[in-house]
Design a protein around this motif. Structure first.
Motif, PDB file in Angstrom:
ATOM      1  N   ARG A  20      43.568  21.774   0.381  1.00 18.51           N
ATOM      2  CA  ARG A  20      43.332  20.794   1.409  1.00 18.51           C
ATOM      3  C   ARG A  20      42.195  21.006   2.366  1.00 18.51           C
ATOM      4  O   ARG A  20      41.904  20.137   2.912  1.00 18.51           O
ATOM      5  CB  ARG A  20      44.788  21.246   2.296  1.00 18.51           C
ATOM      6  N   LEU A  21      42.015  22.620   2.736  1.00 22.43           N
ATOM      7  CA  LEU A  21      40.944  22.758   3.625  1.00 22.43           C
ATOM      8  C   LEU A  21      39.510  22.324   2.910  1.00 22.43           C
ATOM      9  O   LEU A  21      38.517  21.860   3.512  1.00 22.43           O
ATOM     10  CB  LEU A  21      41.033  24.027   4.283  1.00 22.43           C
ATOM     11  N   LEU A  22      39.337  22.967   1.755  1.00 23.16           N
ATOM     12  CA  LEU A  22      38.220  22.783   0.996  1.00 23.16           C
ATOM     13  C   LEU A  22      37.754  21.341   0.846  1.00 23.16           C
ATOM     14  O   LEU A  22      36.538  20.987   0.707  1.00 23.16           O
ATOM     15  CB  LEU A  22      38.378  23.395  -0.280  1.00 23.16           C
ATOM     16  N   ALA A  23      38.710  20.481   0.693  1.00 22.22           N
ATOM     17  CA  ALA A  23      38.387  18.932   0.545  1.00 22.22           C
ATOM     18  C   ALA A  23      37.517  18.445   1.843  1.00 22.22           C
ATOM     19  O   ALA A  23      36.847  17.277   1.271  1.00 22.22           O
ATOM     20  CB  ALA A  23      39.630  18.265   0.166  1.00 22.22           C
ATOM     21  N   GLU A  24      37.793  18.919   2.797  1.00 17.54           N
ATOM     22  CA  GLU A  24      36.968  18.473   3.867  1.00 17.54           C
ATOM     23  C   GLU A  24      35.695  19.121   4.206  1.00 17.54           C
ATOM     24  O   GLU A  24      35.367  19.087   5.280  1.00 17.54           O
ATOM     25  CB  GLU A  24      38.058  18.568   4.998  1.00 17.54           C
ATOM     26  N   HIS A  25      35.603  20.386   3.402  1.00 13.49           N
ATOM     27  CA  HIS A  25      34.295  21.221   3.744  1.00 13.49           C
ATOM     28  C   HIS A  25      33.175  20.436   3.418  1.00 13.49           C
ATOM     29  O   HIS A  25      33.063  20.226   2.116  1.00 13.49           O
ATOM     30  CB  HIS A  25      34.743  22.450   3.278  1.00 13.49           C
ATOM     31  N   PRO A  26      32.179  20.368   4.351  1.00 16.63           N
ATOM     32  CA  PRO A  26      31.113  19.421   3.792  1.00 16.63           C
ATOM     33  C   PRO A  26      29.889  20.111   2.802  1.00 16.63           C
ATOM     34  O   PRO A  26      29.174  19.674   2.171  1.00 16.63           O
ATOM     35  CB  PRO A  26      30.205  19.246   5.212  1.00 16.63           C
ATOM     36  N   GLU A  27      30.443  21.389   2.857  1.00 14.87           N
ATOM     37  CA  GLU A  27      29.095  22.299   1.952  1.00 14.87           C
ATOM     38  C   GLU A  27      29.920  22.949   0.668  1.00 14.87           C
ATOM     39  O   GLU A  27      29.064  23.375  -0.259  1.00 14.87           O
ATOM     40  CB  GLU A  27      28.610  23.561   2.552  1.00 14.87           C
ATOM     41  N   HIS A  49      50.459  15.874  -1.900  1.00 13.18           N
ATOM     42  CA  HIS A  49      49.749  15.499  -0.761  1.00 13.18           C
ATOM     43  C   HIS A  49      48.065  15.282  -0.844  1.00 13.18           C
ATOM     44  O   HIS A  49      47.659  14.885   0.064  1.00 13.18           O
ATOM     45  CB  HIS A  49      50.225  16.459   0.172  1.00 13.18           C
ATOM     46  N   LEU A  50      47.634  15.929  -1.826  1.00 12.21           N
ATOM     47  CA  LEU A  50      46.066  15.887  -2.010  1.00 12.21           C
ATOM     48  C   LEU A  50      45.649  14.997  -2.809  1.00 12.21           C
ATOM     49  O   LEU A  50      45.154  14.923  -4.082  1.00 12.21           O
ATOM     50  CB  LEU A  50      45.823  17.590  -2.650  1.00 12.21           C
ATOM     51  N   ARG A  51      45.872  13.730  -2.228  1.00 11.91           N
ATOM     52  CA  ARG A  51      45.383  12.385  -2.673  1.00 11.91           C
ATOM     53  C   ARG A  51      43.957  12.309  -3.013  1.00 11.91           C
ATOM     54  O   ARG A  51      43.457  11.681  -4.191  1.00 11.91           O
ATOM     55  CB  ARG A  51      45.941  11.176  -1.746  1.00 11.91           C
ATOM     56  N   SER A  52      43.163  12.852  -2.416  1.00  9.58           N
ATOM     57  CA  SER A  52      41.670  13.027  -2.675  1.00  9.58           C
ATOM     58  C   SER A  52      41.196  13.793  -3.869  1.00  9.58           C
ATOM     59  O   SER A  52      39.989  13.381  -4.421  1.00  9.58           O
ATOM     60  CB  SER A  52      40.869  13.492  -1.446  1.00  9.58           C
TER      61      SER A  52
END
Length: 353
Positions: A20-27, A49-52
């Motif tokens: 969940r957190l890594l999916a939003e990490h830009p790097e 819950h991890l749709r992306s």
């Protein structure tokens, strides 16, 4: 170019929070996810819950699958990651969210876990105060700069260590007779089906466990307090209590104040220790944290009171056991190791209500 990432144990609670957190990490770019009995199944079946990340399929957790990534995060039960990590040959950074690489003392491992003891890695609590050889105080983040192997903390262990380290480092509390009682959510016990973690067993009740000095996080806490500068061997009474909330830890910890220490100096030890920290916040006098205010955030909120009649300081700390207690700490430490801004991909904002 983004760092390629694999997550081992991606079907569990800690693995899901990492993703969940890594999916939003830009790097960071999640390329591989692995599981055990779920191997071959779509990730979305285990983590709906991890749709992306719906396009990912869980693979087998083997060294061959994990090798070759820039970063591998391990979210496996204790005893499962040590053998795997020893076989990695081409991984820039490995971060273990399990216990296998936390303890320096083999005797502690044998007493609380058993089985093979693996080498201790750089400990992933950047804010932890550490007494240097020259008597000065540094931070654990200094040991994380450029690290290629990191042991993320136990969630209970980091909560209590962060609660006590400022007082130990400043010499305002005594290291003996430390007492901590924690209200904890059952997600810290993992996703495997266990009778005592069923909703019917948890709803409407509070259940103590690992009572009487048997909890596996105790040697980890003692190790951190020794590093913070405890002059004598710390003694800790540690009692966790399962409560009916899926996430969260509320740790109420008390310690004897060194006789003659003014109350203002006691409070100043904590305020100065965390004044510039992005993720550990000491609340104003008279204000105490709620677990609800930390859910989903990489924050540890802390309130202090001086019990003058008992001669003790009371520290109440709250954090999300899956975020700041595990996955958030792992990613925060990875950021430091790789030379990225420490706060990259991590939020101080919780979810409410």
């Amino acid at each position: 170019m983004a760092f390629s990432v694999a997550v081992a144990g991606a079907s569990g609670y800690a693995g899901g929070e990492l993703l969940r957190l890594l999916a939003e990490h830009p790097e960071f770019e999640i390329r591989t996810v692995t599981g055990h009995s779920s191997a071959g199944r779509p990730l979305i079946e285990s983590q709906p819950h991890l749709r992306s990340l719906a396009g990912l399929t869980l693979q087998e957790t083997t060294p061959e699958v994990l090798d070759g990534h820039d970063i591998v995060f391990f979210a496996l039960p204790h005893g499962a990651s040590g053998e795997l990590t020893a076989q990695l040959r081409n991984v820039r950074l490995a971060v273990d969210c399990g216990a296998d690489h936390r303890l320096r003392d083999a005797a502690d491992w044998e007493a609380f876990y058993g089985g093979e003891h693996h080498e201790a890695w750089s400990y992933g609590v950047p804010e932890l105060l550490v007494r240097a050889a020259d008597g000065g105080v540094t931070r654990q983040r200094e040991a994380l700069v450029g690290a290629d192997r990191i042991a993320a903390p136990g969630c209970n262990a980091s909560t209590v260590a962060l609660s006590l380290a400022p007082g130990i480092a400043a010499g305002v509390i005594e290291p003996g007779d430390l007492v901590s009682v924690l209200a904890v959510g059952p997600s810290g016990a993992g996703k495997a089906a266990k009778t005592h973690l069923l909703g019917a067993e948890l709803m409407g009740t509070a259940n103590p466990y690992a009572v009487g000095g048997t909890h596996r996080h105790i040697p980890e806490i003692i190790q951190s307090l020794r590093a913070a500068g405890a002059a004598a061997a710390p003694t800790l009474s540690f009692t966790p209590v399962l409560v009916p909330m899926s996430r969260g830890i509320l740790a109420t910890t008390t310690a004897r104040i060194v006789p003659g220490t003014p109350a203002a100096r006691v409070r100043e030890a904590w305020e100065s220790a965390y004044a510039d920290e992005p993720f550990v916040h000491v609340l104003p006098e008279g204000v105490f944290p709620r677990t609800a205010d930390t859910i989903g955030a990489n924050t540890c909120l802390m309130g202090l009171a001086i019990d003058e009649a008992a001669g003790r300081v009371v520290i109440v700390a709250a954090l999300d056991n899956l975020a700041k207690g595990t996955a958030g700490a792992a990613i925060q430490s990875a950021n430091i190791a790789l030379g990225l801004p420490e706060t990259t991909g991590l939020s101080v904002n919780g979810v409410a209500p």
